[in-house]
Design an enzyme around this catalytic site. Structure first.
Site, short mmCIF file in Angstrom:
data_model
loop_
_atom_site.label_atom_id
_atom_site.label_comp_id
_atom_site.label_asym_id
_atom_site.label_seq_id
_atom_site.Cartn_x
_atom_site.Cartn_y
_atom_site.Cartn_z
N ARG A 1 -52.07 -26.11 27.96
CA ARG A 1 -51.85 -26.89 29.19
C ARG A 1 -50.36 -26.86 29.58
NH1 ARG A 1 -56.54 -26.57 28.49
NH2 ARG A 1 -58.06 -28.25 28.28
N GLU B 1 -51.28 -35.95 31.19
CA GLU B 1 -51.45 -34.56 31.62
C GLU B 1 -51.06 -34.32 33.09
OE1 GLU B 1 -54.93 -31.96 30.44
OE2 GLU B 1 -55.12 -31.91 32.63
N SER C 1 -58.89 -35.12 32.88
CA SER C 1 -58.32 -35.73 31.67
C SER C 1 -56.96 -36.33 32.00
CB SER C 1 -58.13 -34.67 30.58
OG SER C 1 -59.34 -33.99 30.36
P1 FAD Z 1 -52.14 -30.13 42.38
O1 FAD Z 1 -52.72 -31.34 41.73
O2 FAD Z 1 -51.99 -30.15 43.85
O3 FAD Z 1 -50.75 -29.78 41.71
C1 FAD Z 1 -50.61 -29.84 40.30
C2 FAD Z 1 -49.18 -29.40 39.94
O4 FAD Z 1 -49.02 -28.01 40.21
C3 FAD Z 1 -48.11 -30.11 40.77
O5 FAD Z 1 -46.99 -30.33 39.95
C4 FAD Z 1 -47.79 -29.12 41.87
O6 FAD Z 1 -46.48 -29.24 42.37
C5 FAD Z 1 -47.96 -27.80 41.14
N1 FAD Z 1 -48.39 -26.73 42.05
C6 FAD Z 1 -49.54 -26.66 42.75
N2 FAD Z 1 -49.59 -25.53 43.47
C7 FAD Z 1 -48.44 -24.87 43.22
C8 FAD Z 1 -47.88 -23.65 43.70
N3 FAD Z 1 -48.54 -22.87 44.55
N4 FAD Z 1 -46.65 -23.30 43.25
C9 FAD Z 1 -45.97 -24.08 42.38
N5 FAD Z 1 -46.44 -25.24 41.91
C10 FAD Z 1 -47.66 -25.64 42.32
N6 FAD Z 1 -57.66 -28.89 34.35
C11 FAD Z 1 -57.92 -28.03 33.34
O7 FAD Z 1 -56.99 -27.34 32.87
N7 FAD Z 1 -59.15 -27.88 32.82
C12 FAD Z 1 -60.22 -28.58 33.28
O8 FAD Z 1 -61.33 -28.41 32.78
C13 FAD Z 1 -60.00 -29.51 34.33
N8 FAD Z 1 -61.00 -30.28 34.80
C14 FAD Z 1 -60.78 -31.19 35.80
C15 FAD Z 1 -61.85 -31.97 36.24
C16 FAD Z 1 -61.65 -32.90 37.26
C17 FAD Z 1 -62.81 -33.72 37.74
C18 FAD Z 1 -60.37 -33.03 37.84
C19 FAD Z 1 -60.16 -33.99 38.98
C20 FAD Z 1 -59.30 -32.27 37.40
C21 FAD Z 1 -59.49 -31.35 36.35
N9 FAD Z 1 -58.45 -30.54 35.86
C22 FAD Z 1 -58.69 -29.64 34.85
C23 FAD Z 1 -57.08 -30.66 36.41
C24 FAD Z 1 -56.88 -29.83 37.71
O9 FAD Z 1 -58.10 -29.45 38.26
C25 FAD Z 1 -56.06 -28.57 37.46
O10 FAD Z 1 -54.81 -28.88 36.90
C26 FAD Z 1 -55.82 -27.76 38.75
O11 FAD Z 1 -55.23 -26.52 38.44
C27 FAD Z 1 -54.93 -28.51 39.76
O12 FAD Z 1 -55.00 -27.81 41.00
P2 FAD Z 1 -54.48 -28.49 42.34
O13 FAD Z 1 -54.47 -27.44 43.39
O14 FAD Z 1 -55.28 -29.69 42.63
O15 FAD Z 1 -52.99 -28.86 41.94
P1 NAP Z 2 -65.80 -31.89 24.61
O1 NAP Z 2 -66.61 -30.65 24.65
O2 NAP Z 2 -66.49 -33.21 24.48
O3 NAP Z 2 -64.72 -31.77 23.44
C1 NAP Z 2 -63.81 -32.84 23.19
C2 NAP Z 2 -62.47 -32.24 22.85
O4 NAP Z 2 -62.59 -31.48 21.67
C3 NAP Z 2 -62.00 -31.32 23.95
O5 NAP Z 2 -60.87 -31.91 24.49
C4 NAP Z 2 -61.75 -29.98 23.30
O6 NAP Z 2 -60.40 -29.55 23.40
C5 NAP Z 2 -62.02 -30.19 21.83
N1 NAP Z 2 -63.00 -29.18 21.33
C6 NAP Z 2 -64.35 -29.23 21.43
N2 NAP Z 2 -64.90 -28.15 20.82
C7 NAP Z 2 -63.88 -27.41 20.35
C8 NAP Z 2 -63.81 -26.17 19.64
N3 NAP Z 2 -64.90 -25.49 19.27
N4 NAP Z 2 -62.58 -25.69 19.33
C9 NAP Z 2 -61.47 -26.35 19.70
N5 NAP Z 2 -61.47 -27.53 20.37
C10 NAP Z 2 -62.66 -28.05 20.69
O7 NAP Z 2 -64.84 -31.95 25.88
P2 NAP Z 2 -65.12 -32.38 27.39
O8 NAP Z 2 -64.31 -33.56 27.69
O9 NAP Z 2 -66.59 -32.40 27.66
O10 NAP Z 2 -64.47 -31.15 28.17
C11 NAP Z 2 -65.02 -29.86 28.07
C12 NAP Z 2 -63.95 -28.83 28.35
O11 NAP Z 2 -63.48 -28.98 29.70
C13 NAP Z 2 -62.73 -28.98 27.45
O12 NAP Z 2 -62.23 -27.70 27.15
C14 NAP Z 2 -61.74 -29.74 28.30
O13 NAP Z 2 -60.41 -29.41 28.01
C15 NAP Z 2 -62.10 -29.28 29.71
N6 NAP Z 2 -61.80 -30.36 30.67
C16 NAP Z 2 -60.50 -30.54 31.03
C17 NAP Z 2 -60.15 -31.53 31.95
C18 NAP Z 2 -58.72 -31.68 32.40
O14 NAP Z 2 -58.48 -32.39 33.36
N7 NAP Z 2 -57.79 -31.05 31.75
C19 NAP Z 2 -61.13 -32.35 32.48
C20 NAP Z 2 -62.44 -32.16 32.06
C21 NAP Z 2 -62.77 -31.16 31.15
P3 NAP Z 2 -59.78 -28.80 24.67
O15 NAP Z 2 -59.60 -29.85 25.71
O16 NAP Z 2 -58.50 -28.27 24.12
O17 NAP Z 2 -60.72 -27.72 25.09
#
Ligand code: FAD
Ligand code: NAP
Length: 339
Positions: free
Chosen positions: A165, A335, A239
């Site tokens: 991340r 995050e 998250s």
């Molecule tokens: P924004 O929220 O608009 O911006 C995020 C950051 O990136 C800001 O600092 C912004 O300045 C910067 N930024 C955006 N665009 C640019 C650009 N073109 N150039 C330079 N900087 C830029 N994230 C995960 O990693 N895994 C997931 O599974 C995941 N699941 C999610 C589920 C939900 C329901 C939600 C709401 C969010 C989730 N996220 C997840 C977080 C999010 O979706 C990601 O971080 C996504 O990439 C953000 O995109 P955005 O366009 O909305 O960025």
């Molecule tokens: P989950 O499957 O319930 O797992 C809980 C946590 O355990 C996750 O955060 C995941 O880490 C870790 N995990 C599970 N299985 C693993 C494996 N085999 N090896 C290593 N790590 C493991 O998680 P969840 O909340 O339903 O989310 C599913 C996936 O979507 C995850 O990868 C999560 O990161 C992603 N997600 C991200 C966001 C966001 O905003 N960043 C939001 C929703 C979902 P990791 O998070 O490192 O994968």
């Protein structure tokens, strides 16, 4: 190039946490060539500039006293070479739409990253990841405008310094680089990743082929829809905290006290703790306070059903961080980017 930023612009509809805030100026662009003029506009007024995609990973702690540059650029170019496919995608394109379009065309590698909200341009910023796959595994290069150098640059995957991340765009190039396009290297041959238990279980329960990228994407989408709140219905930013990484010694001490601790081994004798488990165990799952709280199905997701101000969210986040530190001796990092 002529640009006309809108003064005193509301941001409430432009972030998925539905936090009410105002930007001094908002400029929405559909052409990357407008970026240098936007930078000049902010610089000439001594204002900071922030790039906004779909606002799914930001928290506005208050009003933004600067220029918000909203990326709405579009377009994709494709080059196929044997079983490799290079796609150059404009920063403003929708990430999930890209994933689905690629699957339709038989370009594989993005299936575990289905249904992640946001733009393509934001994806490298936090090296988006889900179900064991991170963007860096398919990223070839990132192009954009280097603010200090005043020139377009192409960054290789190595130069993006990806981590969990994490990327150079959160460190040395934080607020210094505006991503205009992302180039991905996908494959026409499938190579699926189904290590995560939830994914394996779903595929098995529904008799889906784990080697088929479309089946994997369908499973990811179904699992996500079952346990994550749709921001359009319940405002959230996914998250809210990162999974903390601890030493083996700390992990073993915690495991003695909490035998059901959820953790995963990493390289260099370190362990990733599931932050959702820590919050659940500490009693925050499903809890709400003043219209802000944590989702009942997944404790790691902070929700804002009361459409409260960012300060309310940050106050709750601070209390949770303190509580987790006291109970487990573990530091939680937020995050989303807080402005
Ligand atoms: P924004 O929220 O608009 O911006 C995020 C950051 O990136 C800001 O600092 C912004 O300045 C910067 N930024 C955006 N665009 C640019 C650009 N073109 N150039 C330079 N900087 C830029 N994230 C995960 O990693 N895994 C997931 O599974 C995941 N699941 C999610 C589920 C939900 C329901 C939600 C709401 C969010 C989730 N996220 C997840 C977080 C999010 O979706 C990601 O971080 C996504 O990439 C953000 O995109 P955005 O366009 O909305 O960025
Ligand atoms: P989950 O499957 O319930 O797992 C809980 C946590 O355990 C996750 O955060 C995941 O880490 C870790 N995990 C599970 N299985 C693993 C494996 N085999 N090896 C290593 N790590 C493991 O998680 P969840 O909340 O339903 O989310 C599913 C996936 O979507 C995850 O990868 C999560 O990161 C992603 N997600 C991200 C966001 C966001 O905003 N960043 C939001 C929703 C979902 P990791 O998070 O490192 O994968």
């Amino acid at each position: 190039m002529n640009i006309e930023p809108i003064p005193r612009a509301p941001l409430g509809d432009l972030n998925t946490l539905a936090v009410t805030a105002t930007a001094d100026y908002l400029l929405t662009i559909d052409d990357a060539a407008q970026i240098p003029a936007a930078v000049d506009f902010a610089r000439s007024r001594g204002l900071p500039l922030m790039v906004l995609g779909q606002g799914s990973n930001v928290v506005f702690g208050g009003d933004y006293a600067g220029l918000v540059l909203r990326m709405m650029t579009s377009g994709t170019t494709v080059k196929e070479s044997g079983s490799d496919v290079l796609l150059e995608v404009a920063a403003g394109e929708n990430w999930h739409q890209l994933v689905m379009n690629c699957l339709d065309r038989g370009y594989y590698g993005l299936e575990n990253l289905a249904l992640i909200p946001g733009t393509v341009g934001a994806a490298p910023v936090q090296n988006i990841g889900a179900y064991g796959v991170e963007l860096e595994s398919v990223l070839e290069s990132v192009s954009g405008w280097h603010i200090d150098r005043g020139e377009w640059q192409l960054l290789s995957r190595q130069q993006c310094e990806f981590g969990y991340r994490d990327s150079v765009f959160k460190h040395a190039l934080k607020d210094r680089f505006i991503i205009s396009a992302v180039t991905l290297r996908l494959r026409t041959e499938a190579d699926t990743h189904t290590d995560y238990q939830a994914l394996r279980d779903y595929l098995q329960a529904h008799a889906l082929d784990a080697a088929d990228p479309r089946a994997v994407a369908a499973a990811v989408i179904a699992i996500r829809q079952s346990k994550l709140p749709d921001p359009a219905a319940i405002p959230n930013a996914g998250s809210f905290f990162k999974n903390p990484v601890v030493s083996r010694q700390q992990y073993e001490q915690l495991l003695q006290r909490y035998p059901d601790l959820v953790a995963y081994p990493l390289a260099n004798d370190r362990f990733k703790l599931a932050a959702g488990w820590l919050l659940d165990r500490a009693g925050w799952k499903g809890k709400q306070r003043n219209g802000v709280g944590f989702f009942a199905e997944q404790a790691l997701v902070m929700i804002n059903p009361g459409h409260r101000a960012g300060a309310e969210l940050m106050a709750l986040a601070e209390d949770v961080r303190r509580d987790i530190q006291q109970q487990f001796g573990v530091e939680l990092d937020i995050e989303p980017r807080v402005y």
